[in-house]
Motif scaffolding. Structure first.
Motif: not given
Length: 151
Positions: A51-52, A81-85, A138-144
């Protein structure tokens, strides 16, 4: 190496990554990111690293695209796109029941952090749009990571 918000951005020769003038580089980066994220291991010790890499390289590609056309459109599109994810992952996290009351409280706090999406400060050498994209990554990686761990 440049480290921002937990994302390691790997520097690659810009000459090898430039696209033809006039191509829609921003959409190319977002499509590449989607494909990369879609190929990331779902439950593996490699998942967070993969992911990183996807997020970090997408930001690097946007840096290259921005140098070519002097606009931050790529960062804006990638951030969206990241926020949508992240928004797509949040409902999954809301229904999780880790069992232990302390674990529930901890998960609830982590989900609230993602929902609040508070802006972060960034180094002065980043544009506001690049900073927002790094924060979204960073939020996307955290959420995943939360989604994987709490399943």
């Amino acid at each position: 190496m440049k480290v921002l918000g937990g994302i390691v951005l790997t520097f690659i020769s810009a000459g090898a990554l430039t696209a033809e003038p006039g191509s829609d580089q921003s959409q190319d980066v977002v499509r590449w990111f989607d494909a990369c994220a879609g190929n990331t291991a779902q439950s593996s010790v490699l998942a967070a690293a993969m992911d990183s890499d996807c997020a970090g390289l997408a930001i690097r590609y946007c840096e290259i695209a921005t140098k070519e056309n002097s606009e931050d459109e790529c960062f804006v599109m990638l951030r969206r796109r990241l926020q949508q994810e992240v928004e797509a992952i949040l409902p999954n996290l809301a229904v999780l029941d880790p069992g232990d009351p302390l674990d529930k409280a901890h998960l609830r706090m982590r989900v609230e952090r993602l929902k609040n999406d508070e802006p972060q400060s960034c180094p002065k050498d980043l544009s506001a749009d690049e900073c927002a994209a790094v924060h979204a990554a960073a939020n996307w990686m955290y959420a995943r990571d939360l989604d994987r761990k709490d399943r």
